[in-house]
Design a protein around this motif. Structure first.
Motif, PDB file in Angstrom:
ATOM      1  N   PRO A  99      53.922 -47.038  17.206  1.00 43.17           N
ATOM      2  CA  PRO A  99      53.673 -46.103  15.850  1.00 43.17           C
ATOM      3  C   PRO A  99      54.458 -44.856  16.452  1.00 43.17           C
ATOM      4  O   PRO A  99      54.514 -44.591  17.687  1.00 43.17           O
ATOM      5  N   SER A 100      54.985 -43.951  15.364  1.00 44.31           N
ATOM      6  CA  SER A 100      55.678 -42.887  15.636  1.00 44.31           C
ATOM      7  C   SER A 100      54.601 -41.792  16.374  1.00 44.31           C
ATOM      8  O   SER A 100      53.354 -42.046  15.994  1.00 44.31           O
ATOM      9  N   LYS A 101      54.875 -41.174  17.287  1.00 39.79           N
ATOM     10  CA  LYS A 101      53.736 -40.066  17.960  1.00 39.79           C
ATOM     11  C   LYS A 101      53.953 -38.945  17.120  1.00 39.79           C
ATOM     12  O   LYS A 101      52.865 -38.160  17.464  1.00 39.79           O
ATOM     13  N   THR A 102      54.430 -38.814  15.789  1.00 46.71           N
ATOM     14  CA  THR A 102      54.234 -37.720  14.897  1.00 46.71           C
ATOM     15  C   THR A 102      52.969 -38.089  13.972  1.00 46.71           C
ATOM     16  O   THR A 102      52.435 -37.157  13.454  1.00 46.71           O
ATOM     17  N   ILE A 103      52.315 -39.151  14.193  1.00 46.37           N
ATOM     18  CA  ILE A 103      51.222 -39.578  13.186  1.00 46.37           C
ATOM     19  C   ILE A 103      49.822 -38.672  13.866  1.00 46.37           C
ATOM     20  O   ILE A 103      49.293 -38.257  12.942  1.00 46.37           O
ATOM     21  N   ALA A 104      49.964 -38.436  14.955  1.00 49.42           N
ATOM     22  CA  ALA A 104      48.782 -37.348  15.653  1.00 49.42           C
ATOM     23  C   ALA A 104      48.828 -36.092  14.983  1.00 49.42           C
ATOM     24  O   ALA A 104      47.788 -35.423  14.864  1.00 49.42           O
ATOM     25  N   GLY A 105      49.907 -35.565  14.599  1.00 53.19           N
ATOM     26  CA  GLY A 105      50.093 -34.323  13.700  1.00 53.19           C
ATOM     27  C   GLY A 105      49.730 -33.318  14.762  1.00 53.19           C
ATOM     28  O   GLY A 105      49.498 -32.077  14.209  1.00 53.19           O
ATOM     29  N   ASP A 106      49.750 -33.321  16.018  1.00 53.22           N
ATOM     30  CA  ASP A 106      49.465 -32.150  16.773  1.00 53.22           C
ATOM     31  C   ASP A 106      47.976 -31.638  16.442  1.00 53.22           C
ATOM     32  O   ASP A 106      47.776 -30.231  16.579  1.00 53.22           O
ATOM     33  N   ARG A 107      47.100 -32.179  16.032  1.00 56.39           N
ATOM     34  CA  ARG A 107      45.934 -31.728  15.847  1.00 56.39           C
ATOM     35  C   ARG A 107      44.780 -32.462  16.389  1.00 56.39           C
ATOM     36  O   ARG A 107      44.885 -33.935  16.959  1.00 56.39           O
ATOM     37  N   THR A 108      43.347 -32.145  16.231  1.00 56.23           N
ATOM     38  CA  THR A 108      42.306 -32.961  16.727  1.00 56.23           C
ATOM     39  C   THR A 108      41.706 -33.707  15.566  1.00 56.23           C
ATOM     40  O   THR A 108      42.015 -33.335  14.346  1.00 56.23           O
ATOM     41  N   TRP A 109      41.545 -34.943  15.803  1.00 56.20           N
ATOM     42  CA  TRP A 109      40.946 -35.989  15.129  1.00 56.20           C
ATOM     43  C   TRP A 109      39.591 -36.374  15.464  1.00 56.20           C
ATOM     44  O   TRP A 109      39.254 -36.506  16.489  1.00 56.20           O
ATOM     45  N   SER A 110      38.742 -36.440  14.376  1.00 53.12           N
ATOM     46  CA  SER A 110      37.313 -36.802  14.684  1.00 53.12           C
ATOM     47  C   SER A 110      37.056 -37.988  14.004  1.00 53.12           C
ATOM     48  O   SER A 110      37.657 -38.402  13.156  1.00 53.12           O
ATOM     49  N   GLY A 111      35.931 -38.855  14.558  1.00 57.33           N
ATOM     50  CA  GLY A 111      35.459 -39.839  13.789  1.00 57.33           C
ATOM     51  C   GLY A 111      34.395 -40.490  14.445  1.00 57.33           C
ATOM     52  O   GLY A 111      33.504 -39.954  15.027  1.00 57.33           O
ATOM     53  N   THR A 112      34.215 -41.873  14.268  1.00 56.39           N
ATOM     54  CA  THR A 112      33.150 -42.756  14.701  1.00 56.39           C
ATOM     55  C   THR A 112      33.406 -43.980  15.292  1.00 56.39           C
ATOM     56  O   THR A 112      34.013 -44.826  14.579  1.00 56.39           O
ATOM     57  N   LEU A 113      33.043 -44.310  16.552  1.00 58.56           N
ATOM     58  CA  LEU A 113      33.340 -45.401  17.352  1.00 58.56           C
ATOM     59  C   LEU A 113      31.886 -46.237  17.337  1.00 58.56           C
ATOM     60  O   LEU A 113      31.126 -45.708  17.906  1.00 58.56           O
ATOM     61  N   THR A 114      31.740 -47.230  16.562  1.00 57.66           N
ATOM     62  CA  THR A 114      30.498 -47.974  16.649  1.00 57.66           C
ATOM     63  C   THR A 114      30.490 -49.184  17.489  1.00 57.66           C
ATOM     64  O   THR A 114      31.266 -50.090  17.012  1.00 57.66           O
ATOM     65  N   ILE A 115      29.529 -49.035  18.358  1.00 55.27           N
ATOM     66  CA  ILE A 115      29.513 -50.230  19.274  1.00 55.27           C
ATOM     67  C   ILE A 115      28.233 -50.841  19.217  1.00 55.27           C
ATOM     68  O   ILE A 115      27.155 -50.123  19.484  1.00 55.27           O
ATOM     69  N   ASN A 116      27.847 -52.110  19.034  1.00 53.97           N
ATOM     70  CA  ASN A 116      26.674 -52.665  18.818  1.00 53.97           C
ATOM     71  C   ASN A 116      25.474 -52.055  18.000  1.00 53.97           C
ATOM     72  O   ASN A 116      24.360 -51.622  18.371  1.00 53.97           O
ATOM     73  N   GLY A 117      26.100 -51.429  17.000  1.00 48.05           N
ATOM     74  CA  GLY A 117      25.173 -50.491  16.243  1.00 48.05           C
ATOM     75  C   GLY A 117      24.759 -49.313  16.416  1.00 48.05           C
ATOM     76  O   GLY A 117      24.536 -48.498  15.796  1.00 48.05           O
ATOM     77  N   VAL A 261      24.905 -57.529  28.467  1.00 46.26           N
ATOM     78  CA  VAL A 261      24.704 -57.434  27.237  1.00 46.26           C
ATOM     79  C   VAL A 261      26.100 -57.748  26.260  1.00 46.26           C
ATOM     80  O   VAL A 261      27.059 -56.861  26.549  1.00 46.26           O
ATOM     81  N   SER A 262      25.874 -58.694  25.438  1.00 47.79           N
ATOM     82  CA  SER A 262      27.361 -59.070  24.756  1.00 47.79           C
ATOM     83  C   SER A 262      27.474 -57.995  23.795  1.00 47.79           C
ATOM     84  O   SER A 262      26.948 -57.192  23.261  1.00 47.79           O
ATOM     85  N   THR A 263      28.856 -57.066  24.163  1.00 47.75           N
ATOM     86  CA  THR A 263      29.005 -55.786  23.500  1.00 47.75           C
ATOM     87  C   THR A 263      30.252 -56.169  22.586  1.00 47.75           C
ATOM     88  O   THR A 263      31.504 -56.425  22.929  1.00 47.75           O
ATOM     89  N   ARG A 264      30.317 -55.287  21.637  1.00 45.32           N
ATOM     90  CA  ARG A 264      31.254 -55.628  20.412  1.00 45.32           C
ATOM     91  C   ARG A 264      31.375 -54.355  19.636  1.00 45.32           C
ATOM     92  O   ARG A 264      30.446 -53.643  19.326  1.00 45.32           O
ATOM     93  N   ILE A 265      32.852 -54.008  19.177  1.00 44.12           N
ATOM     94  CA  ILE A 265      32.802 -52.847  18.500  1.00 44.12           C
ATOM     95  C   ILE A 265      32.848 -53.282  16.926  1.00 44.12           C
ATOM     96  O   ILE A 265      33.189 -54.106  16.454  1.00 44.12           O
ATOM     97  N   ASP A 266      31.786 -52.526  16.121  1.00 50.25           N
ATOM     98  CA  ASP A 266      31.645 -52.686  14.947  1.00 50.25           C
ATOM     99  C   ASP A 266      32.676 -52.269  14.082  1.00 50.25           C
ATOM    100  O   ASP A 266      33.121 -52.704  12.980  1.00 50.25           O
ATOM    101  N   SER A 267      33.044 -50.931  14.598  1.00 50.59           N
ATOM    102  CA  SER A 267      34.163 -50.285  13.670  1.00 50.59           C
ATOM    103  C   SER A 267      34.652 -49.047  14.392  1.00 50.59           C
ATOM    104  O   SER A 267      34.026 -48.713  15.341  1.00 50.59           O
ATOM    105  N   PHE A 268      35.636 -48.541  14.001  1.00 51.67           N
ATOM    106  CA  PHE A 268      36.235 -47.366  14.685  1.00 51.67           C
ATOM    107  C   PHE A 268      37.108 -46.694  13.565  1.00 51.67           C
ATOM    108  O   PHE A 268      37.892 -47.418  12.876  1.00 51.67           O
TER     109      PHE A 268
END
Length: 271
Positions: A99-117, A261-268
């Motif tokens: 992916p092009s490195k311009t996608i990041a847009g030179d800025r901060t991105w926030s979000g949620t990484l959900t693991i095992n709920g 403990v079985s560990t899985r990413i629910d969503s990112f």
């Protein structure tokens, strides 16, 4: 006769004083010997402890932290070093449709990484690590990470949980690899809460989809390719992940392997 008896008494007293002195000297010598022996043992123990600590770090990262194996391309509020090491001179090349490195847009991105709920609030620095953050954004937009396992946990000397491999064994990736290393801490210490990219040892162009979460401050040695690309940090939820996954240890009771403990990413998700 009186002088003779006095002389005998003085002689006996002199012999007794000599024996007492010799006894004290013997005790003193034994103390010195024990002290020298204890100091020697303590010195050997220190050397062994230091050697084991270094060996633990080198052993883990000789397989890459993550490694990403050859077939593939860390307080919650802690932040990575403000003085990152510069990217090493390019000694490799991207492979595949990166992916092009311009996608990041030179800025901060926030979000949620959900693991095992457990929802982990995350912040990614698109200015400090534009290529790695751009790749991560592109993968989250495709929901690449949803359902993938966290296949590796380390619990001694280096404290990380590694995720993002579609193969679930450290050998998989997104079908491309990129580099070089970006935004690695200058002091080689990755604070708890750090999000960083996994790669093969000595190969700054082997980064793909695998990343690791540092759940306790970890000294991680660099290699000729540099350190490990820090893409951002976990800003909340890390304590819950530690108590429910990291504190349960590794399968089989080791210090490096699949989480017990079985560990899985629910969503990112990122925005």
């Amino acid at each position: 006769m009186a002088p003779s008896r006095q002389n005998d008494r003085e002689a006996r007293q002199a012999r007794e004083r000599l024996r007492a002195y010799q006894a004290r000297q013997t005790v003193h010598e034994r103390k010195l010997q024990r002290r020298r022996r204890d100091n020697w043992i303590a010195g050997i123990a220190t050397v062994v402890i230091v050697a084991l600590a270094v060996a633990t770090q080198l052993l883990y990262f000789s397989a890459g932290p993550g490694a990403a194996k050859a077939s593939s391309s860390a307080s919650p509020s802690a932040t990575p070093s403000s003085s990152p090491t510069p990217s090493p001179a390019a000694t490799g090349a991207n492979s595949g449709n990166v992916p092009s490195k311009t996608i990041a847009g030179d800025r901060t991105w926030s979000g949620t990484l959900t693991i095992n709920g457990i929802p982990l609030a995350v912040s990614l620095d698109g200015k400090a690590a534009p290529q790695a953050v751009s790749s991560t954004i592109a993968l989250t937009q495709k929901k690449f990470y949803d359902g993938l396992s966290c296949h590796r946990l380390t619990t001694d000397g280096i404290w990380v949980l590694q995720c993002g491999d579609p193969e679930g064994d450290g050998s998989g990736g997104p079908g491309y690899s990129y580099g070089p290393v970006e935004n690695a801490p200058a002091n080689g210490t990755y604070p708890a809460g750090t999000l960083a990219m996994a790669r093969q040892p000595n190969n700054g162009y082997s980064q793909g989809s695998q990343f690791f979460i540092v759940y306790k401050d970890s000294p991680i040695p660099s290699d000729p390719a540099g350190g490990y690309t820090v893409i951002g940090r976990v800003t909340s939820g890390l304590d819950k992940l530690v108590s429910t996954v990291a504190d349960k240890g590794v399968q089989g009771g080791g210090t490096d392997g699949k989480p017990a403990v079985s560990t899985r990413i629910d969503s990112f998700t990122l925005q």
